[in-house]
Design an enzyme around this catalytic site. Sequence first.
Site, mmCIF file in Angstrom:
data_model
loop_
_atom_site.group_PDB
_atom_site.id
_atom_site.type_symbol
_atom_site.label_atom_id
_atom_site.label_comp_id
_atom_site.label_asym_id
_atom_site.label_seq_id
_atom_site.Cartn_x
_atom_site.Cartn_y
_atom_site.Cartn_z
ATOM 1 N N ASP A 164 3.124 -2.648 -8.493
ATOM 2 C CA ASP A 164 3.551 -1.988 -7.266
ATOM 3 C C ASP A 164 4.938 -1.411 -7.559
ATOM 4 O O ASP A 164 5.916 -2.148 -7.658
ATOM 5 C CB ASP A 164 3.585 -3.027 -6.140
ATOM 6 C CG ASP A 164 4.010 -2.443 -4.798
ATOM 7 O OD1 ASP A 164 4.654 -1.368 -4.781
ATOM 8 O OD2 ASP A 164 3.720 -3.076 -3.767
ATOM 9 N N LYS A 201 7.327 4.918 1.720
ATOM 10 C CA LYS A 201 8.727 4.626 1.434
ATOM 11 C C LYS A 201 9.380 5.828 0.748
ATOM 12 O O LYS A 201 9.457 6.885 1.331
ATOM 13 C CB LYS A 201 8.813 3.331 0.620
ATOM 14 C CG LYS A 201 7.931 2.192 1.177
ATOM 15 C CD LYS A 201 8.376 1.676 2.535
ATOM 16 C CE LYS A 201 7.345 0.794 3.219
ATOM 17 N NZ LYS A 201 6.838 -0.317 2.424
HETATM 18 C C1 LIG Z 1 5.789 -1.230 2.418
HETATM 19 C C2 LIG Z 1 5.268 -1.800 1.165
HETATM 20 C C3 LIG Z 1 3.897 -1.975 0.951
HETATM 21 C C4 LIG Z 1 2.861 -1.638 2.013
HETATM 22 O O1 LIG Z 1 2.831 -0.285 2.282
HETATM 23 P P1 LIG Z 1 2.404 0.338 3.726
HETATM 24 O O2 LIG Z 1 2.569 1.793 3.498
HETATM 25 O O3 LIG Z 1 3.323 -0.245 4.741
HETATM 26 O O4 LIG Z 1 0.998 -0.078 3.977
HETATM 27 C C5 LIG Z 1 3.485 -2.482 -0.270
HETATM 28 N N1 LIG Z 1 4.368 -2.811 -1.226
HETATM 29 C C6 LIG Z 1 5.693 -2.688 -1.049
HETATM 30 C C7 LIG Z 1 6.623 -3.084 -2.149
HETATM 31 C C8 LIG Z 1 6.192 -2.178 0.144
HETATM 32 O O5 LIG Z 1 7.513 -2.071 0.314
#
Ligand SMILES: *Cc1c(COP(=O)(O)O)cnc(C)c1O
Length: 390
Positions: A183, A208
Amino acid sequence: MPPSKGLPTRLIHTAEGAQPDAAPLTTPIYETTTFLFDSTADVQAYIDGTSGKYLYSRYDNPSTRALEAKLASAEQAEAAMVFGSGMGAISGTLLGLLSAGDEVLCSAAIYGGTFHLLQSFLPRLGITARLLDLDDLRDPTASIGPRTRVVWFESPINPTLRCLDIARLAAACRAAGVLSVVDNTFATPYNQQPLSLGVDLVMHSVTKYLNGHSDVTAGAVMGSQALIERLLPARKLLGAMLDPMAASLVARGLKTLDVRMERHNANALGLARAIEGEARLSRVLYPGLRSHPDHAIAAGQMRGFGGMITIELPGGLDAAGRFFDRIAVFKRATSLGGVESLAGLPVLTSQYGWSDEQLARADVTPGMVRLSVGIETLEDLIADVDQALG
Ligand SMILES: *Cc1c(COP(=O)(O)O)cnc(C)c1O
């Protein structure tokens, strides 16, 4: 006098008059649920995969496909797949790759949504997870079992910003024949490109930094064509597709990714340096500081250290809450990665509901405040943190 018959049919057939030769500078928004065919032979050609046409926007759409091409190039990947959210991308990846009986290894310190999916949702389908401490995850070889199919990790990790040596982890997974997935939301492809370090798949909460303007929820996965294709049934059948309008907004946000990230990197490093050693704080966690336990790892694999800082106040949740109530330039909101600076309390948001033992394993404490450093003027951000410390 009322019209003698209904209004002209062309008012309804809105594609009439569209100009395919108009040559727009920007990608048009294909806000359509379905696509036209010329004939039976045309439908057959679509089914045979020889026509290049589209069928239905839950399956595929020119706006989302244009975004996928950009996202793939951002991570220097063969292919990318977009989803309606980061969690859509995570669940689409795991459900696309795994079957009942399979096991995922992941860090005990992981994004809350990923944690709950692995801990309580996927086990209902026979897919289980084993949570590893950071030290065991650095080289997971000894932890990989006969049912392990995927090692899922983050670097930097939310909210402690601990980092893992991605090349080392990826090599261990490859040697053991399991897929590695990272991720990469916190780092962004501007700062870190895990595919070039040997990871199989990169996942993003596009919500993000990639979109960057706090106005779209989206997700993406990048990697080889063969692996990305394995996720397609999950996206189609679980309905986790991104809307064309949202795809267009993300494509616009991406245009400024590098200038935004330069500023996020510079602001966060500047703020972290300004408050490091501050007597009113027990810890300032930022991978760009030499005092960070994983600074050397981060410096070896990242171009910049990102826009996230976690501070810890010595007085626990009471003190963190007072800071949170006083902060003004930083806005009190969950999420991260937008141009606006945000502050959040991990134990009340991303790590809410975790047991004391789970918090301890992830090194998350009640005195922590997570700062998503935006692109405002650095001096204003430093002054804001200073006044909020009281
Ligand atoms: C926000 C986030 C997610 C989930 O993403 P969404 O767009 O809110 O579904 C997954 N991993 C990380 C590191 C995040 O900051």
